[in-house]
Scaffold this motif. Structure first.
Motif, short mmCIF file in Angstrom:
data_model
loop_
_atom_site.label_atom_id
_atom_site.label_comp_id
_atom_site.label_asym_id
_atom_site.label_seq_id
_atom_site.Cartn_x
_atom_site.Cartn_y
_atom_site.Cartn_z
N TYR A 60 -61.64 59.05 44.20
CA TYR A 60 -60.83 60.53 44.03
C TYR A 60 -60.97 60.59 42.38
O TYR A 60 -60.77 59.60 41.80
N ALA A 61 -60.98 61.89 42.19
CA ALA A 61 -60.84 62.27 40.86
C ALA A 61 -59.43 61.99 40.34
O ALA A 61 -58.58 62.10 41.31
N ASP A 62 -59.22 61.56 39.16
CA ASP A 62 -57.79 61.45 38.64
C ASP A 62 -56.89 62.37 38.59
O ASP A 62 -55.59 62.09 39.13
N SER A 63 -57.14 63.70 38.56
CA SER A 63 -56.59 64.87 38.84
C SER A 63 -55.91 65.14 40.10
O SER A 63 -54.85 65.73 40.43
N VAL A 64 -56.41 64.53 41.30
CA VAL A 64 -55.71 64.67 42.61
C VAL A 64 -55.50 63.27 43.09
O VAL A 64 -54.92 63.22 44.48
N LYS A 65 -55.63 62.18 42.47
CA LYS A 65 -55.14 60.88 43.15
C LYS A 65 -53.58 60.81 43.28
O LYS A 65 -53.00 61.11 42.39
N GLY A 66 -53.48 60.30 44.63
CA GLY A 66 -51.81 60.21 44.98
C GLY A 66 -51.51 61.51 45.56
O GLY A 66 -50.51 61.44 46.21
N ARG A 67 -52.34 62.64 45.62
CA ARG A 67 -52.13 63.98 46.35
C ARG A 67 -52.94 64.35 47.43
O ARG A 67 -52.23 64.70 48.35
N PHE A 68 -54.04 63.89 47.29
CA PHE A 68 -55.28 64.39 48.06
C PHE A 68 -55.73 63.06 48.87
O PHE A 68 -55.84 62.00 48.32
N THR A 69 -55.80 63.53 50.20
CA THR A 69 -56.70 62.26 50.93
C THR A 69 -57.99 62.83 51.73
O THR A 69 -57.73 63.90 52.45
N ILE A 70 -58.85 62.21 51.66
CA ILE A 70 -60.17 62.33 52.33
C ILE A 70 -60.28 61.54 53.35
O ILE A 70 -59.82 60.19 53.35
N SER A 71 -60.77 62.01 54.60
CA SER A 71 -60.94 61.40 55.68
C SER A 71 -62.26 61.96 56.89
O SER A 71 -62.32 63.10 56.27
N ARG A 72 -62.42 61.26 57.55
CA ARG A 72 -63.51 61.88 58.45
C ARG A 72 -63.45 61.09 59.91
O ARG A 72 -62.58 60.23 60.13
N ASP A 73 -63.82 61.84 60.82
CA ASP A 73 -63.81 61.69 62.40
C ASP A 73 -65.05 61.78 62.74
O ASP A 73 -65.41 62.91 63.11
N ASN A 74 -66.07 60.66 62.73
CA ASN A 74 -67.56 60.88 62.99
C ASN A 74 -67.53 61.57 64.52
O ASN A 74 -68.52 61.82 64.73
#
Length: 121
Positions: A60-74
């Motif tokens: 994560y970029a420092d500016s979004v760490k702790g607020r944004f979550t990336i995920s995927r469903d292959n």
């Protein structure tokens, strides 16, 4: 090749949440790492988050760490970016990308058309 289409952008008040989706077609999304980038008005495109092919590792970029979550469903050929505690400075066009894992936009070969996120104060 893979084609990517983002959705889920919109207008939200500061402190609110949005979930962006990135639907892939063509080649299986599991073949690629995924990334999210954003570009604000008059600004360069910047890294937001990345996830490996299996989903085991993320960055994560420092500016979004702790607020944004990336995920995927292959299985669904879809990636996601959950955005919480949004701030006006998060306002940008958000792009998903598929390619090699990392923070540099040059690692990614395929890009969606972008979805606009506007956060009002």
């Amino acid at each position: 090749q893979v084609q990517l289409v983002e959705s889920g952008g919109g207008l939200v008040q500061a402190g609110g949440s949005l979930r962006l989706s990135c639907a892939a077609s063509g080649r299986a999304l599991s073949t690629y790492a995924m990334g999210w980038f954003r570009q604000g008005p008059g600004k360069e495109r910047k890294f937001v988050a990345a996830i490996t092919r299996s989903g085991a590792s993320t960055q994560y970029a420092d500016s979004v760490k702790g607020r944004f979550t990336i995920s995927r469903d292959n299985a669904k050929n879809t990636g996601y970016l959950q955005m919480n505690s949004l701030k006006p400075e998060d306002t940008a066009d958000y792009y998903c990308a598929a390619g090699n894992y990392g923070t540099r936009w040059g690692l990614y070969d395929y890009w969606g058309q972008g979805t606009q996120v506007t956060v009002s104060s």
